[in-house]
Design an enzyme around this catalytic site. Sequence first.
Site, PDB file in Angstrom:
ATOM      1  N   ASP A   1      11.198  -6.681   5.126  1.00  0.00           N
ATOM      2  CA  ASP A   1      11.366  -7.990   5.313  1.00  0.00           C
ATOM      3  C   ASP A   1      11.947  -7.979   6.761  1.00  0.00           C
ATOM      4  O   ASP A   1      11.510  -8.439   7.613  1.00  0.00           O
ATOM      5  CB  ASP A   1      12.052  -8.777   4.559  1.00  0.00           C
ATOM      6  CG  ASP A   1      13.112  -8.317   3.715  1.00  0.00           C
ATOM      7  OD1 ASP A   1      13.448  -7.135   4.013  1.00  0.00           O
ATOM      8  OD2 ASP A   1      13.905  -9.109   2.959  1.00  0.00           O
TER       9      ASP A   1
ATOM     10  N   ASP B   1       0.295  -1.268   4.909  1.00  0.00           N
ATOM     11  CA  ASP B   1      -1.050  -1.841   5.568  1.00  0.00           C
ATOM     12  C   ASP B   1      -0.629  -3.254   6.344  1.00  0.00           C
ATOM     13  O   ASP B   1      -1.437  -3.659   7.113  1.00  0.00           O
ATOM     14  CB  ASP B   1      -1.850  -2.208   4.073  1.00  0.00           C
ATOM     15  CG  ASP B   1      -3.289  -2.777   4.311  1.00  0.00           C
ATOM     16  OD1 ASP B   1      -3.764  -2.378   5.659  1.00  0.00           O
ATOM     17  OD2 ASP B   1      -3.725  -2.987   3.502  1.00  0.00           O
TER      18      ASP B   1
ATOM     19  N   LYS C   1      12.119  -1.081   0.331  1.00  0.00           N
ATOM     20  CA  LYS C   1      12.716  -2.216  -0.327  1.00  0.00           C
ATOM     21  C   LYS C   1      13.440  -2.053  -1.501  1.00  0.00           C
ATOM     22  O   LYS C   1      13.523  -2.383  -2.737  1.00  0.00           O
ATOM     23  CB  LYS C   1      11.795  -3.358  -0.503  1.00  0.00           C
ATOM     24  CG  LYS C   1      12.353  -4.700  -1.030  1.00  0.00           C
ATOM     25  CD  LYS C   1      12.841  -5.470   0.139  1.00  0.00           C
ATOM     26  CE  LYS C   1      13.664  -6.743  -0.373  1.00  0.00           C
ATOM     27  NZ  LYS C   1      14.353  -7.453   0.814  1.00  0.00           N
TER      28      LYS C   1
ATOM     29  N   ASP D   1      -1.109  -4.155  10.399  1.00  0.00           N
ATOM     30  CA  ASP D   1      -1.826  -5.122  11.071  1.00  0.00           C
ATOM     31  C   ASP D   1      -0.806  -5.939  11.911  1.00  0.00           C
ATOM     32  O   ASP D   1      -1.506  -6.404  13.132  1.00  0.00           O
ATOM     33  CB  ASP D   1      -2.471  -6.129   9.930  1.00  0.00           C
ATOM     34  CG  ASP D   1      -3.713  -5.579   9.470  1.00  0.00           C
ATOM     35  OD1 ASP D   1      -4.059  -4.787   9.594  1.00  0.00           O
ATOM     36  OD2 ASP D   1      -4.402  -6.812   9.174  1.00  0.00           O
TER      37      ASP D   1
ATOM     38  N   TYR E   1      -1.537   0.192  -4.308  1.00  0.00           N
ATOM     39  CA  TYR E   1      -2.875   0.125  -4.349  1.00  0.00           C
ATOM     40  C   TYR E   1      -3.243   1.230  -5.399  1.00  0.00           C
ATOM     41  O   TYR E   1      -4.320   1.807  -5.374  1.00  0.00           O
ATOM     42  CB  TYR E   1      -3.391   0.545  -3.041  1.00  0.00           C
ATOM     43  CG  TYR E   1      -3.104  -0.442  -1.940  1.00  0.00           C
ATOM     44  CD1 TYR E   1      -2.092  -1.017  -1.759  1.00  0.00           C
ATOM     45  CD2 TYR E   1      -4.390  -0.728  -1.256  1.00  0.00           C
ATOM     46  CE1 TYR E   1      -2.049  -1.967  -0.776  1.00  0.00           C
ATOM     47  CE2 TYR E   1      -4.184  -1.618  -0.108  1.00  0.00           C
ATOM     48  CZ  TYR E   1      -2.928  -2.321   0.030  1.00  0.00           C
ATOM     49  OH  TYR E   1      -2.775  -3.209   1.053  1.00  0.00           O
TER      50      TYR E   1
END
Length: 341
Positions: free
Chosen positions: A210, A234, A177, A238, A131
């Site tokens: 993942d 983020d 990751k 959710d 971001y």
Amino acid sequence: MSKTYKIAVLKGDGIGPEVTEAAVNVLQAVQDTSDLKLTFLYGEAGYHCIAEHGTNLPEETITLLKQTNACLKGPMTTPETPGAPVSAAVKIRKTFNLYANVRPCHTYPNVEALKPDIDLVVVRENTEGMYSGIEYEVSPGEAVALRIITKKASLLVAEHAFKLAEKRRKHLTYVHKANILRITDGIFNDAVKAAAKNHPDVTVDDVHIDAMAMHLIKKPETYDVIVTTNLFGDVISDEAAQVTGSLGLAAGANIGDTYGMFEPVHGSAPKYTGQNRVNPTATVIAAQMMLDYLGEKAEVTKIENAVIQVLNEGKVRTKDLGGSSTTSEMSDAIASKVKAL
Ligand code: NAD
């Protein structure tokens, strides 16, 4: 003597004004039943003010935020066209260095969840990562976005997450990751490991992003505090919100050293604008988190218990929870419980 706070309120776009007013209604009930004095100062921000101000975050709004103790923010619509103003939420987070985005997700009574007994918090780095807002086209059809990771911001968010874990079940999972993003996630992971040395009583493990997406479906009840970088946080917050019931129940705190901004995790859901049908509870819980940040623990408990009682009784339920109640009915039900407690 009454305790007074100045609260900035940014209503936002789409369903923002409805859910924000619903939360202010509950805060009024808290005020009516305590010695708290809240002054609400309304500011302009969001997509709707671009036409008039040329920006989604006018300077006057930043000045207003600086005069307040905390901000209650409704969701805002973010234009997707290149060159359009970047997200107002992202600008506020960067302007006030609100480095930790704290998003609790837990099961509620009488709310259908994928698994029982989930109680986790996603702590997301809030000021950099994917971001960064730095994205450009190198040549037609070839573009680059910069994923900025610094030791400084990673240490700040890691320390915040460890302090939270210490108050909870003392288990922290960092998500990354680093097998692919070796340098950037290498810096993030090293910062978490460095912060871990200050908190030897917290058990630490790590999971690739993942695999985490899968684990949150398969065994969400095994997690306590999850700390990760901006985009990963983020997405998984959710996911965790839906796993525990509804996006309409998930709230987030944006915390820095000197300011806090509180908002629902969900967006402006434009298709439901003005219909008085969405769930305002996420924004009510955002207001509850704001009172927690201000140190008003007794009032936090009031809202927490009021929400649990309304959900438990199940008489007033919005559509996302399988009912047919309106936004204002849900807000009034929670406010009435606050007054009755
Ligand atoms: P969204 O969260 O607005 O909506 C996705 C779906 O979730 C909705 O269609 C609805 O079914 C459900 N939902 C959301 N809020 C709900 C509520 N309170 N009660 C019941 N159901 C609810 O996500 P989106 O459609 O991807 O984004 C819409 C806009 O919001 C975009 O412009 C996006 O950039 C913006 N956004 C803003 C923020 C923020 O201000 N912090 C966060 C996320 C998205």
